[in-house]
Write a protein that holds these residues in place. Structure first.
Motif, short mmCIF file in Angstrom:
data_model
loop_
_atom_site.label_atom_id
_atom_site.label_comp_id
_atom_site.label_asym_id
_atom_site.label_seq_id
_atom_site.Cartn_x
_atom_site.Cartn_y
_atom_site.Cartn_z
N THR A 45 50.95 35.55 47.47
CA THR A 45 49.83 35.22 46.58
C THR A 45 49.91 36.09 45.33
O THR A 45 50.64 37.08 45.29
N GLU A 46 49.12 35.71 44.35
CA GLU A 46 49.07 36.53 43.12
C GLU A 46 48.55 37.92 43.45
O GLU A 46 48.89 38.90 42.79
N THR A 47 47.73 38.00 44.49
CA THR A 47 47.18 39.31 44.87
C THR A 47 48.30 40.23 45.39
O THR A 47 48.33 41.41 45.04
N ASP A 48 49.23 39.68 46.22
CA ASP A 48 50.37 40.50 46.68
C ASP A 48 51.07 41.10 45.45
O ASP A 48 51.37 42.30 45.41
N GLN A 49 51.33 40.24 44.47
CA GLN A 49 52.11 40.69 43.30
C GLN A 49 51.32 41.69 42.46
O GLN A 49 51.87 42.71 42.03
N ALA A 50 50.02 41.42 42.27
CA ALA A 50 49.21 42.32 41.43
C ALA A 50 49.07 43.69 42.10
O ALA A 50 49.13 44.74 41.44
N VAL A 51 48.88 43.68 43.43
CA VAL A 51 48.70 44.96 44.14
C VAL A 51 50.00 45.76 44.09
O VAL A 51 49.99 46.97 43.84
N GLU A 52 51.13 45.09 44.31
CA GLU A 52 52.40 45.84 44.26
C GLU A 52 52.62 46.43 42.87
O GLU A 52 53.06 47.58 42.73
N ILE A 87 58.34 53.01 50.11
CA ILE A 87 58.62 51.68 50.66
C ILE A 87 57.27 51.01 50.89
O ILE A 87 56.47 51.47 51.71
N VAL A 88 57.05 49.91 50.17
CA VAL A 88 55.68 49.38 50.03
C VAL A 88 55.57 47.90 50.36
O VAL A 88 56.33 47.08 49.85
N ASP A 89 54.62 47.60 51.22
CA ASP A 89 54.22 46.20 51.40
C ASP A 89 52.77 46.11 50.92
O ASP A 89 51.86 46.65 51.56
N PRO A 90 52.54 45.43 49.78
CA PRO A 90 51.18 45.42 49.22
C PRO A 90 50.19 44.70 50.13
O PRO A 90 49.04 45.12 50.21
N ILE A 91 50.64 43.62 50.77
CA ILE A 91 49.78 42.96 51.77
C ILE A 91 50.67 42.60 52.95
O ILE A 91 51.51 41.71 52.86
N ASP A 92 50.51 43.32 54.03
CA ASP A 92 51.24 42.98 55.25
C ASP A 92 50.28 42.17 56.12
O ASP A 92 49.26 42.69 56.57
N GLY A 93 50.66 40.90 56.28
CA GLY A 93 49.73 39.97 56.93
C GLY A 93 49.23 38.97 55.89
O GLY A 93 48.06 38.60 55.88
N THR A 94 50.13 38.56 55.00
CA THR A 94 49.73 37.65 53.91
C THR A 94 49.17 36.34 54.46
O THR A 94 48.20 35.80 53.92
N THR A 95 49.76 35.86 55.55
CA THR A 95 49.26 34.59 56.11
C THR A 95 47.82 34.75 56.59
O THR A 95 46.97 33.89 56.33
N ASN A 96 47.53 35.87 57.25
CA ASN A 96 46.15 36.14 57.66
C ASN A 96 45.23 36.21 56.44
O ASN A 96 44.13 35.66 56.45
N PHE A 97 45.71 36.91 55.41
CA PHE A 97 44.92 37.07 54.18
C PHE A 97 44.55 35.70 53.59
O PHE A 97 43.39 35.44 53.26
N VAL A 98 45.54 34.84 53.54
CA VAL A 98 45.34 33.52 52.95
C VAL A 98 44.34 32.69 53.78
O VAL A 98 43.56 31.92 53.23
N HIS A 99 44.37 32.91 55.10
CA HIS A 99 43.47 32.14 55.97
C HIS A 99 42.14 32.86 56.22
O HIS A 99 41.31 32.37 56.98
#
Ligand code: LIP
Length: 289
Positions: A45-52, A87-99
């Motif tokens: 999502t755009e949020t993953d990219q913006a947070v990273e 080593i960074v994952d801005p949103i781990d659980g993107t599918t959960n986030f989206v749902h």
């Protein structure tokens, strides 16, 4: 690296994780807000990219000599250097986030000589923070030491709560290894299975590892996820007395970027549980280095 410096980094990562958490909880995307990468279930999502972007900008400003590896800017084929690397994952659980399912985390790790030495994993929806510095123990919300309860001895895989993930690869050898092994783990002993208490699949590798570190999950097995999914969680797991071995049988010393992981919680019988688990794996994963 000196302990004081590691402490400062740990505290800074917590500040960044909490700041990122505000962006994540106020974004609330729908499935329509997601795009995909490798295939239709590998969401971004755009949020993953913006947070990273926000996290990497802050880290590069404060620690200009450190390397950076992030899920959203990773160049395929890049290997982790031995020099200090965030080593960074801005949103781990993107599918959960989206749902809108609140099992989501920001996963921020520091590796030195290819080993995780600081880990911060923050679920902004439940406001649960897990963190660790190598040699200094692991904590929930900076106050409760992990594991959260006295570890009971482990005798038989069939008595344990096991976590696995389907991941985003849905065909080929590795998908079949997972599918056949899941059946074997869940199946009855009369039919050769382990008949584990449960086979859970929650959708965030970082939080799964914190679950094993906490002692609420006994085992977590996955192949196909990346260093940014596990670096911070590995630091926390190890400090909580858990162990991490290879998801393929035989290798007790997996690499951080090896993409195959089997974590077992603190407690007597860890190694026996690894052997038992390995004996149920149907085939071998091809993914990994
Ligand atoms: C996800 C992991 C999950 C795994 C997926 C994916 P993302 O991370 O944490 O456990 O099964 O393959 O890697 O994409 O949400 O950051």
């Amino acid at each position: 690296m000196e302990l004081d410096e590691l402490r400062e980094i740990h505290d800074f990562l917590i500040t960044l994780a909490k700041r990122a958490g505000e962006t994540i909880t106020s974004a609330k995307p729908s499935t329509g807000a997601a795009g995909s990468k490798k295939n239709s279930v590998d969401l971004v999502t755009e949020t993953d990219q913006a947070v990273e972007k926000a996290i990497s900008t802050s880290l590069k400003e404060k620690y200009p000599s450190f390397s950076f590896m992030g899920e959203e800017t990773y160049e395929p084929g890049t290997r982790l250097p031995p020099s200090p690397t965030f080593i960074v994952d801005p949103i781990d659980g993107t599918t959960n986030f989206v749902h809108g399912y609140p099992y989501v985390s920001i996963s921020l790790g520091l590796a030195v000589n290819l080993q995780p030495v600081v880990g911060v994993v923050y679920n902004p929806f439940t406001r649960t923070l897990y963190s660790a510095i190598a040699g200094q123990g692991a904590f929930m919300n900076q106050s409760e030491r992990l594991p959260l309860r006295e570890p009971e001895p482990m005798h038989d895989l069939g008595e344990l709560q096991v976590c696995v993930e389907w991941g985003s690869d849905r065909s080929g050898n590795d998908f079949h290894v997972k599918a056949h092994t899941f059946r074997r783990l869940a199946g009855s002993k009369e039919e050769g299975g382990a008949m584990v208490h449960s086979l859970r699949s929650f959708g965030s590798a970082a939080l799964n590892l914190c679950g094993v570190a906490s002692g609420n999950l006994d085992v977590y097995w996955e192949a196909g996820c990346w260093a940014w999914d596990v670096c911070a969680g590995m630091a926390i797991l190890k400090e909580a007395g858990g162990i991490m071995v290879d998801a393929n049988p035989g290798n007790w010393d997996p690499s951080l970027e090896g993409r195959r992981y089997l974590a077992v919680r603190n407690g007597e019988g860890q190694k026996e549980i690894v052997e038992q688990f390995w004996s149920h794996i149907q085939g071998r994963f091809e993914v990994g280095v």
